[in-house]
Scaffold this active site. Structure first.
Site, PDB file in Angstrom:
ATOM      1  N   ARG A   1       0.974  -1.114   0.052  1.00  0.00           N
ATOM      2  CA  ARG A   1      -0.304  -0.225   0.213  1.00  0.00           C
ATOM      3  C   ARG A   1       1.066   1.179  -0.162  1.00  0.00           C
ATOM      4  O   ARG A   1       1.212   1.532   1.218  1.00  0.00           O
ATOM      5  CB  ARG A   1      -0.718  -0.043   1.003  1.00  0.00           C
ATOM      6  CG  ARG A   1      -1.276   1.194   1.613  1.00  0.00           C
ATOM      7  CD  ARG A   1      -2.516   1.284   2.472  1.00  0.00           C
ATOM      8  NE  ARG A   1      -2.256   0.838   3.937  1.00  0.00           N
ATOM      9  CZ  ARG A   1      -1.443   1.676   4.721  1.00  0.00           C
ATOM     10  NH1 ARG A   1      -1.015   2.560   5.034  1.00  0.00           N
ATOM     11  NH2 ARG A   1      -1.316   0.648   6.049  1.00  0.00           N
TER      12      ARG A   1
ATOM     13  N   HIS B   1      -2.887   4.228   4.932  1.00  0.00           N
ATOM     14  CA  HIS B   1      -4.124   3.325   5.371  1.00  0.00           C
ATOM     15  C   HIS B   1      -5.938   4.123   5.017  1.00  0.00           C
ATOM     16  O   HIS B   1      -6.850   3.151   3.287  1.00  0.00           O
ATOM     17  CB  HIS B   1      -4.470   2.371   6.486  1.00  0.00           C
ATOM     18  CG  HIS B   1      -5.852   1.954   7.147  1.00  0.00           C
ATOM     19  ND1 HIS B   1      -5.627   1.079   6.408  1.00  0.00           N
ATOM     20  CD2 HIS B   1      -6.621   2.493   7.315  1.00  0.00           C
ATOM     21  CE1 HIS B   1      -6.733  -0.121   6.874  1.00  0.00           C
ATOM     22  NE2 HIS B   1      -7.772   1.008   7.764  1.00  0.00           N
TER      23      HIS B   1
ATOM     24  N   TYR C   1       4.813   5.290  11.107  1.00  0.00           N
ATOM     25  CA  TYR C   1       4.838   3.802  12.006  1.00  0.00           C
ATOM     26  C   TYR C   1       5.667   3.285  10.840  1.00  0.00           C
ATOM     27  O   TYR C   1       6.330   1.984  10.765  1.00  0.00           O
ATOM     28  CB  TYR C   1       4.520   2.923  11.636  1.00  0.00           C
ATOM     29  CG  TYR C   1       2.875   2.592  11.277  1.00  0.00           C
ATOM     30  CD1 TYR C   1       3.356   2.350  10.169  1.00  0.00           C
ATOM     31  CD2 TYR C   1       1.081   3.773  11.037  1.00  0.00           C
ATOM     32  CE1 TYR C   1       1.926   2.272   9.043  1.00  0.00           C
ATOM     33  CE2 TYR C   1       0.316   4.035   9.385  1.00  0.00           C
ATOM     34  CZ  TYR C   1       0.636   3.038   9.156  1.00  0.00           C
ATOM     35  OH  TYR C   1      -0.201   3.138   7.997  1.00  0.00           O
TER      36      TYR C   1
HETATM   37  C1  LIG Z   1     -13.385  -6.715  13.513  1.00  0.00           C
HETATM   38  C2  LIG Z   1     -12.957  -5.761  12.995  1.00  0.00           C
HETATM   39  N1  LIG Z   1     -12.068  -5.502  14.070  1.00  0.00           N
HETATM   40  C3  LIG Z   1     -10.733  -3.892  13.395  1.00  0.00           C
HETATM   41  C4  LIG Z   1     -11.092  -3.025  12.415  1.00  0.00           C
HETATM   42  C5  LIG Z   1     -10.807  -1.458  12.355  1.00  0.00           C
HETATM   43  N2  LIG Z   1      -9.885  -1.760  11.246  1.00  0.00           N
HETATM   44  C6  LIG Z   1     -10.199  -0.768   9.779  1.00  0.00           C
HETATM   45  S1  LIG Z   1      -9.007  -1.911   8.839  1.00  0.00           S
HETATM   46  C7  LIG Z   1      -7.784  -2.426   9.968  1.00  0.00           C
HETATM   47  C8  LIG Z   1      -6.707  -3.235   9.068  1.00  0.00           C
HETATM   48  C9  LIG Z   1      -6.715  -4.165   7.902  1.00  0.00           C
HETATM   49  O1  LIG Z   1      -6.201  -4.655   7.418  1.00  0.00           O
HETATM   50  P1  LIG Z   1      -5.371  -5.138   6.002  1.00  0.00           P
HETATM   51  O2  LIG Z   1      -6.731  -6.875   6.573  1.00  0.00           O
HETATM   52  O3  LIG Z   1      -4.286  -6.323   5.933  1.00  0.00           O
HETATM   53  O4  LIG Z   1      -6.215  -4.335   4.544  1.00  0.00           O
HETATM   54  P2  LIG Z   1      -5.877  -3.471   4.478  1.00  0.00           P
HETATM   55  O5  LIG Z   1      -6.579  -2.331   5.078  1.00  0.00           O
HETATM   56  O6  LIG Z   1      -5.157  -3.249   4.697  1.00  0.00           O
HETATM   57  O7  LIG Z   1      -6.224  -3.236   3.246  1.00  0.00           O
HETATM   58  C10 LIG Z   1      -8.301  -2.528  10.622  1.00  0.00           C
HETATM   59  C11 LIG Z   1      -7.811  -3.646  12.323  1.00  0.00           C
HETATM   60  C12 LIG Z   1     -12.252  -3.643  11.818  1.00  0.00           C
HETATM   61  N3  LIG Z   1     -12.796  -2.630  11.105  1.00  0.00           N
HETATM   62  N4  LIG Z   1     -13.083  -4.674  11.783  1.00  0.00           N
END
Ligand SMILES: Cc1ncc(C[n+]2csc(CCOP(=O)(O)OP(=O)(O)O)c2C)c(N)n1
Length: 389
Positions: A275, A279, A288
């Site tokens: 990415r 985020h 970070y």
């Molecule tokens: C069940 C849940 N826990 C925490 C969150 C908060 N949250 C939003 S995005 C994220 C990170 C997700 O990372 P990844 O699965 O690697 O996907 P990316 O955003 O990098 O595409 C988190 C922890 C959420 N949306 N849902």
């Protein structure tokens, strides 16, 4: 190829382990490679189509971010750097397939014919992301991490029971793509979904974009083994593909979808990517991660790499580039105008699509909300009148 994952430039937070089994058809300099198992043979127009889709997707990202900065969107979730993974995987799907995206998979949405204004309406807060899932074969975006995975398996099992798997009819046999991120693999639902899919041989392709970070949590905090190797434990093949190589992603996803459609069961694909941006627009990645890391990945850019390859083959020329730029400009102008013209919904409309048919509890909540809203209106009006007298 191993330059991303091995050797001195492998970042501390990346999961250790051999990556020399990573499928790659274009190296990071855009030089074409052969692969014994995975190949694609595309016409020049099809190759240019992949470039076009990636360029338009990047433009969507640039505009989404700009519109958020201008206050036109509440939030934007960027895709920069993941164009190869998203375009390659989505272009491998067929009309009858069904896709379960996360909140970042705009490339899949565009590829399946969803109006980008509709995608942005979700981030403007005027819509719950309600395109017609049947018309496009795309479920609404899922913002709760990994929550789309079990429904995807359930959908796949439904398709199986409808007799739309393994019939040998290419217009009928159907598969499901479940998109997930590296962070999502830490959710219990991800393990449950992989297990169920394997046990029932559901026609599901788990397409994991390992973009190295789950917000600020690095992938090494999600897994001690490369993500694709988890598939073996669940009982399905796991494939590692260079996610910044649109050709390799297309080849690998096509093969996995074909396997699923023909009744061969699920596959887990780890698309190794990055990415490039934050985020979301609410995030500051400089807190970070090191800029040297982002710079190193910039060298592996999926669009630049593919462009270099097409130029070297004489498929891409200045005229096509100019036409593509003009198309992207026009796309952006249409997008901006469409987003700004979006009308705020009636607040009560949020109750309209909770269930297909009226539901007593939702109707009661709607009435309660309406009463409170009217009360609020009366008080606001009363205050104004009171203040003036
Ligand atoms: C069940 C849940 N826990 C925490 C969150 C908060 N949250 C939003 S995005 C994220 C990170 C997700 O990372 P990844 O699965 O690697 O996907 P990316 O955003 O990098 O595409 C988190 C922890 C959420 N949306 N849902």
């Amino acid at each position: 190829m191993s330059d991303a994952a091995e050797g001195p430039d492998r970042a501390e937070h990346e999961v250790p382990g051999r990556h020399d089994d990573m499928v790659q058809l274009l190296d990071q300099h855009g030089v074409r490679r052969e692969h014994p198992e995975h190949e694609v043979d595309l016409e020049p127009e099809e190759l240019l189509g992949l470039l076009r889709d990636m360029v338009v997707l990047r433009r969507l990202d640039t505009e989404g971010e700009a519109l958020q900065r201008q206050g036109q969107l509440g939030l934007w979730v960027g895709t920069r750097g993941q164009e190869g993974a998203q375009v390659g995987s989505a272009q491998a799907t067929r009309r009858q397939d069904h896709v379960f995206p996360t909140y970042r998979d705009h490339g899949a949405a565009l590829a399946r014919g969803i109006d980008p204004v509709h995608v942005l309406s979700l981030f403007r807060g005027v819509d719950h992301g309600g395109w017609d899932p049947v018309e496009h074969g795309v479920h609404p975006y899922t913002l709760v991490i990994a929550a789309q995975l079990l429904p995807a398996v359930g959908y796949g099992m439904g398709v199986q029971r409808d007799g739309a798997v393994g019939t040998g009819d290419p217009a009928r046999d159907t598969a499901v793509v479940a998109y997930l991120g590296d962070g999502a693999t830490s959710q219990g639902e991800a393990s449950e979904a992989l297990n169920w899919a394997a046990v029932f041989q559901a026609p599901v392709v788990f397409f994991c974009q390992n973009n190295q970070w789950a917000i600020s949590e690095p992938v090494a905090r999600q897994s001690t083994v490369p993500l694709h190797r988890r598939a073996e434990g669940a009982g399905m093949p796991g494939v590692l593909v260079d996610g910044n190589d649109v050709l390799a992603v297309l080849a690998v996803t096509r093969a996995a979808l074909e396997r699923a459609r023909s009744g061969g069961g699920p596959t887990f694909i780890e698309a190794y990517t990055y990415r490039m941006g934050a985020h979301t627009t609410a995030d500051d990645p400089t807190r970070y991660r090191l800029s040297a890391e982002t710079e190193a990945w910039r060298e592996k850019d999926p669009i630049d790499r593919f462009r270099t390859y097409l130029r070297s083959e004489g498929i891409l020329d200045d005229d096509y580039e100019a036409a593509l730029d003009a198309e992207a400009d026009e796309f952006a102008a249409r997008l901006r105008a469409g987003v700004i013209a979006l009308v705020d919904p009636e607040p009560v409309s949020m109750f309209d699509h909770a269930y297909a048919e009226p539901h007593p509890q939702v109707l009661a909540e709607r009435d309660e909300f309406l009463a409170a809203w009217e009360q609020h209106d009366r008080e606001a009006h009363g205050e104004l009148v009171g203040g003036a007298s």
